[in-house]
Design an enzyme around this catalytic site. Structure first.
Site, PDB file in Angstrom:
ATOM      1  N   ASP A  67     136.353  23.597  81.595  1.00  0.00           N
ATOM      2  CA  ASP A  67     136.293  23.912  83.020  1.00  0.00           C
ATOM      3  C   ASP A  67     136.213  25.413  83.274  1.00  0.00           C
ATOM      4  O   ASP A  67     136.353  26.222  82.352  1.00  0.00           O
ATOM      5  CB  ASP A  67     137.512  23.309  83.750  1.00  0.00           C
ATOM      6  CG  ASP A  67     138.837  23.612  83.055  1.00  0.00           C
ATOM      7  OD1 ASP A  67     138.865  24.473  82.159  1.00  0.00           O
ATOM      8  OD2 ASP A  67     139.846  22.994  83.413  1.00  0.00           O
ATOM      9  N   ASN A 136     151.168  18.195  87.143  1.00  0.00           N
ATOM     10  CA  ASN A 136     150.883  17.001  87.955  1.00  0.00           C
ATOM     11  C   ASN A 136     150.023  15.985  87.207  1.00  0.00           C
ATOM     12  O   ASN A 136     149.488  15.065  87.797  1.00  0.00           O
ATOM     13  CB  ASN A 136     150.201  17.413  89.273  1.00  0.00           C
ATOM     14  CG  ASN A 136     148.841  18.073  89.036  1.00  0.00           C
ATOM     15  OD1 ASN A 136     148.411  18.253  87.890  1.00  0.00           O
ATOM     16  ND2 ASN A 136     148.155  18.421  90.119  1.00  0.00           N
ATOM     17  N   HIS A 138     147.169  16.636  85.626  1.00  0.00           N
ATOM     18  CA  HIS A 138     145.719  16.872  85.576  1.00  0.00           C
ATOM     19  C   HIS A 138     145.275  17.201  84.156  1.00  0.00           C
ATOM     20  O   HIS A 138     146.030  17.759  83.362  1.00  0.00           O
ATOM     21  CB  HIS A 138     145.257  17.905  86.613  1.00  0.00           C
ATOM     22  CG  HIS A 138     145.535  19.345  86.320  1.00  0.00           C
ATOM     23  ND1 HIS A 138     145.912  20.237  87.302  1.00  0.00           N
ATOM     24  CD2 HIS A 138     145.484  20.072  85.183  1.00  0.00           C
ATOM     25  CE1 HIS A 138     146.065  21.435  86.747  1.00  0.00           C
ATOM     26  NE2 HIS A 138     145.810  21.357  85.469  1.00  0.00           N
ATOM     27  N   GLU A 143     142.066  16.547  89.118  1.00  0.00           N
ATOM     28  CA  GLU A 143     143.331  16.485  89.843  1.00  0.00           C
ATOM     29  C   GLU A 143     143.641  15.035  90.240  1.00  0.00           C
ATOM     30  O   GLU A 143     142.735  14.210  90.389  1.00  0.00           O
ATOM     31  CB  GLU A 143     143.220  17.325  91.124  1.00  0.00           C
ATOM     32  CG  GLU A 143     143.013  18.817  90.877  1.00  0.00           C
ATOM     33  CD  GLU A 143     144.300  19.564  90.554  1.00  0.00           C
ATOM     34  OE1 GLU A 143     145.174  18.984  89.887  1.00  0.00           O
ATOM     35  OE2 GLU A 143     144.424  20.728  90.974  1.00  0.00           O
TER      36      GLU A 143
HETATM   37  C1  GLP Z   1     144.871  24.638  84.000  1.00  0.00           C
HETATM   38  C2  GLP Z   1     143.637  24.158  83.237  1.00  0.00           C
HETATM   39  C3  GLP Z   1     143.949  22.996  82.339  1.00  0.00           C
HETATM   40  C4  GLP Z   1     145.249  23.285  81.616  1.00  0.00           C
HETATM   41  C5  GLP Z   1     146.381  23.289  82.582  1.00  0.00           C
HETATM   42  C6  GLP Z   1     147.728  23.639  81.961  1.00  0.00           C
HETATM   43  O1  GLP Z   1     144.807  24.456  85.369  1.00  0.00           O
HETATM   44  N1  GLP Z   1     142.516  23.818  84.038  1.00  0.00           N
HETATM   45  O2  GLP Z   1     142.878  22.769  81.439  1.00  0.00           O
HETATM   46  O3  GLP Z   1     145.488  22.277  80.659  1.00  0.00           O
HETATM   47  O4  GLP Z   1     146.117  24.082  83.711  1.00  0.00           O
HETATM   48  O5  GLP Z   1     147.891  25.002  81.838  1.00  0.00           O
HETATM   49  P1  GLP Z   1     149.008  25.669  80.964  1.00  0.00           P
HETATM   50  O6  GLP Z   1     148.609  25.428  79.544  1.00  0.00           O
HETATM   51  O7  GLP Z   1     148.979  27.117  81.318  1.00  0.00           O
HETATM   52  O8  GLP Z   1     150.283  24.996  81.306  1.00  0.00           O
END
Ligand code: GLP
Length: 241
Positions: A67, A136, A138, A143
């Site tokens: 993404d 959450n 995702h 989402e």
């Molecule tokens: C982001 C990314 C995800 C990621 C998630 C968790 O929003 N789009 O791909 O897995 O949040 O992030 P973190 O690893 O900083 O907790």
């Protein structure tokens, strides 16, 4: 879903790196799906170490990322392309043309999604897809919702995600409200998915996956139960809280 419980973040990162190192050694032209966020940074550090100290060769590896925020250019240090270069690509011998992060420059978002879907179709099934998880539930930027996208699409970020991700930005207003993200079919098009989670903030989400016994588009990570080869690597905090 196979679960590996590690004592801490370092062990989680090393475990994931071992799996990817083995994959790249066995198949030098592997296709890897990569993720951003704070979770996989340790994994990328281990892969850089493997490259520098043991000569792990990425010259034939191809990568696709999950993404990207809409509207941040590649020079913006919060863009995911910047993140990938800074945390991995600039430190290993991967060819720039073999690395792919979705682009979304705001001018023609539909075209951006079409281009990325074509790229995914052309590149074929990934050998491994690395995934993090949002608090959450995702995955990538899919989402919680009544419907989830199958293919790469433009998505609106939830208030909760904007809030959580604002820790990386100067102020909350700077967090983009939209992103381009692989859909569920795209994420599933991998022989193996490695789902990483660490820290207390992920405990609730991990508990839902391991003990929830349901799939629900309002908790996107639960759909991973439908993939035949998911390895969940968690640290004790994410597992026990
Ligand atoms: C982001 C990314 C995800 C990621 C998630 C968790 O929003 N789009 O791909 O897995 O949040 O992030 P973190 O690893 O900083 O907790």
């Amino acid at each position: 879903m196979k679960t590996i419980i590690c004592k801490d973040y370092d062990e989680m990162s090393k475990k994931a790196a071992e799996i990817i190192t083995k994959q790249v050694k066995e198949k030098p032209d592997s296709v890897l799906g990569l993720a951003t966020g704070s979770t996989p940074i340790g994994l990328y550090k281990c892969l850089i170490k493997e490259h520098k100290e043991n000569g792990l060769d990425f010259s034939k590896v191809k990568t696709v990322n999950l993404d990207e925020y809409v509207g941040l250019g590649e020079k913006d240090d919060q863009s995911y392309i910047y993140f990938m270069r800074d945390n991995l690509f600039n430190h290993i011998n991967i060819k720039k043309e073999n690395t792919h992060v979705p682009e979304s420059n705001k001018e023609d978002l539909k075209l951006d999604t079409e281009k990325y879907n074509k790229l995914l179709d052309d590149i074929g099934t990934r050998d491994i897809q690395v995934l993090g998880i949002g608090v959450n539930g995702h995955i990538a930027f899919n989402e919680p919702d009544d419907k989830l996208n199958l293919r790469t699409s433009i998505v609106d970020l939830t208030e909760e995600t904007i809030e959580v991700n604002s820790r990386f930005f100067e102020k909350k207003e700077d967090v983009p409200t939209k992103a381009i993200s692989m859909g569920l079919e795209d994420i599933f098009d991998a022989k193996c998915i490695i789902l990483l989670a660490n820290g207390k903030s992920k405990k609730e989400a991990i508990d839902k996956i391991l003990n929830g016994k349901f799939v629900d588009t309002n908790f996107p990570a639960s759909l991973l139960h439908l993939h035949p080869n998911v390895v969940l690597i968690v640290d004790e905090e994410a597992y026990n809280g």
